[in-house]
Design a protein around this motif. Sequence first.
Motif, short mmCIF file in Angstrom:
data_model
loop_
_atom_site.label_atom_id
_atom_site.label_comp_id
_atom_site.label_asym_id
_atom_site.label_seq_id
_atom_site.Cartn_x
_atom_site.Cartn_y
_atom_site.Cartn_z
N GLN A 1 -37.93 64.76 50.41
CA GLN A 1 -36.83 65.67 50.79
C GLN A 1 -37.36 67.07 51.03
O GLN A 1 -37.05 67.71 52.04
CB GLN A 1 -35.80 65.78 49.65
N PHE B 1 -31.73 67.48 40.65
CA PHE B 1 -31.80 67.91 42.06
C PHE B 1 -30.52 67.68 42.83
O PHE B 1 -30.45 67.97 44.02
CB PHE B 1 -32.98 67.25 42.77
N THR B 2 -29.49 67.11 42.16
CA THR B 2 -28.19 66.97 42.83
C THR B 2 -27.10 67.51 41.91
O THR B 2 -27.21 67.46 40.69
CB THR B 2 -27.89 65.49 43.18
N ARG C 1 -44.66 54.66 38.18
CA ARG C 1 -44.35 55.13 36.82
C ARG C 1 -45.06 54.25 35.82
O ARG C 1 -45.20 53.04 36.04
CB ARG C 1 -42.84 55.08 36.56
N GLU D 1 -35.49 57.00 50.05
CA GLU D 1 -34.76 58.24 49.87
C GLU D 1 -33.91 58.46 51.12
O GLU D 1 -34.30 58.09 52.22
CB GLU D 1 -35.78 59.39 49.77
N HIS E 1 -41.09 59.37 42.39
CA HIS E 1 -39.92 59.00 43.20
C HIS E 1 -40.16 59.47 44.63
O HIS E 1 -41.15 60.17 44.90
CB HIS E 1 -38.62 59.58 42.61
N ALA F 1 -27.96 63.49 49.07
CA ALA F 1 -29.21 62.74 48.99
C ALA F 1 -28.96 61.50 48.15
O ALA F 1 -28.04 61.47 47.33
CB ALA F 1 -30.30 63.59 48.35
N PHE F 2 -29.75 60.48 48.42
CA PHE F 2 -29.66 59.28 47.59
C PHE F 2 -31.03 58.65 47.47
O PHE F 2 -31.92 58.90 48.29
CB PHE F 2 -28.65 58.26 48.17
N GLY F 3 -31.22 57.87 46.41
CA GLY F 3 -32.46 57.13 46.22
C GLY F 3 -32.11 55.72 45.76
O GLY F 3 -31.38 55.56 44.78
N GLN G 1 -39.00 52.75 46.73
CA GLN G 1 -37.70 53.40 46.85
C GLN G 1 -37.46 53.76 48.30
O GLN G 1 -38.39 53.87 49.08
CB GLN G 1 -37.68 54.71 46.04
N GLY H 1 -29.39 56.26 42.62
CA GLY H 1 -28.81 57.55 42.29
C GLY H 1 -28.54 58.35 43.54
O GLY H 1 -29.13 58.09 44.58
N SER H 2 -27.61 59.32 43.41
CA SER H 2 -27.29 60.13 44.58
C SER H 2 -26.49 61.35 44.16
O SER H 2 -26.19 61.55 42.97
CB SER H 2 -26.49 59.31 45.59
N PHE I 1 -28.66 64.24 37.76
CA PHE I 1 -30.03 64.42 38.26
C PHE I 1 -30.22 65.91 38.45
O PHE I 1 -29.29 66.59 38.91
CB PHE I 1 -30.23 63.70 39.61
N SER J 1 -38.18 61.43 46.18
CA SER J 1 -37.48 62.71 46.38
C SER J 1 -38.36 63.86 46.88
O SER J 1 -37.86 64.73 47.60
CB SER J 1 -36.74 63.09 45.11
N1 PHE Z 1 -35.06 60.32 42.55
C1 PHE Z 1 -34.07 59.66 41.74
C2 PHE Z 1 -34.76 58.59 40.89
O1 PHE Z 1 -35.86 58.20 41.19
C3 PHE Z 1 -32.97 59.03 42.58
C4 PHE Z 1 -32.17 60.03 43.35
C5 PHE Z 1 -32.51 60.40 44.63
C6 PHE Z 1 -31.04 60.61 42.75
C7 PHE Z 1 -31.74 61.31 45.34
C8 PHE Z 1 -30.28 61.53 43.45
C9 PHE Z 1 -30.62 61.87 44.73
O2 PHE Z 1 -34.23 58.11 39.94
#
Ligand code: PHE
Length: 366
Positions: free
Chosen positions: A180, A257-258, A201, A216, A175, A316-318, A214, A293-294, A255, A177
């Motif tokens: 970040q 990380f959030t 993946r 981020e 990802h 954060a978001f992806g 993606q 996701g976020s 997630f 992320s």
């Molecule tokens: N990294 C997550 C994914 O690949 C997406 C995400 C990013 C979720 C940042 C929350 C915050 O699925």
Amino acid sequence: MTDITSQTDAALAAIAAAASLEALEAQRLETLGKKGWVSLALKTLGGMSPQERAAAAPAIQSARASIAAALDAKKAALEAAALEEQLARETIDLTLPAPAVPKGSVHPVSQVMDELAEIFADLGFAVATGPEIEDDWHNFTALNMDETHPARAMHDTFYFPDKTADGKDVLLRTHTSPVQIRAMLEQGAPIRIIAPGRVYRSDSDATHTPMFHQVEGLVVDKDIHLGHLKWTLETFFKAFFEREDIVLRLRPSYFPFTEPSVEVDVGYATEGGRRVVGGHGDAPGHAWMELGGSGMVNARVLEFAGLDPKQWQGFAFGLGIDRIAMLKYGMNDLRAFFDGDPRWLMHYGFSPFDQPTLSAGVGARA
Ligand code: PHE
């Protein structure tokens, strides 16, 4: 004596007159070559008495030195001239007209990445990048997934056989992320970045490819809350899809990380077999579709990135770039993105002259 002087003068004149590297080489053989007269003269010194040698040697030595210097200088001059001549011969005429039919086009993924950068730049975000070949600390551990975390298994990671010098696993990032972490470690806080790029993946069917894209997003500042996240995503999607009736639904999720974590859904309708973004997902004829996701950056992630979570908060978001590209430009098969079929590219590709700008509307006019 006079003999050597006149022979030397003649040789120097011939060297000066040599018009090519071949002609110069002929002169070298005639003088300093094994059978050249200078070399033969030097050999005669061996058979002389010490007095004779003392008398004859200086003239021969100096003949050799001046001829060798002249040969070197002439060689350098001839080589420089040859290079000049080659450069002149190989010039390309850049004023030639372009082909009548444009060759090549901008891939929709590149187009969408340009659009993203343009919209987020207007919101004060810089573009950050990180390596696609990552180590497991940046991709997992610092994102609050230690070795035993079950989410690691869910990522279908491609691992390399080697490890880093300090023993970390090496992998293709699963990802965006990890960017970040890299951005926070490099720039500290406050920070506002997006990071578009490739991720990998081990997964492949009609809607999944082993490589996909993606973007981020990361904001860290004081007093940041979920409302900022929702407004930012809404503002982005309105600009991106160029319509005001974008309705987002934040659905509780998980997630590592959030915390809290939310998945972002957008309302859409199906028109003529095509999904068209817009409207409330619960309205008649509408539904919700997940875009990414976020959440609020987990305090542990801030700590891993060297920031004090008592002082800083962030979101954060992806988002999946391929998916939002398909939605905006009406493609239905993800795999076509990676086939490299020129017919598909001619159909869906964009003109390199069609740069996304906010004033003209970021959308490309195909
Ligand atoms: N990294 C997550 C994914 O690949 C997406 C995400 C990013 C979720 C940042 C929350 C915050 O699925």
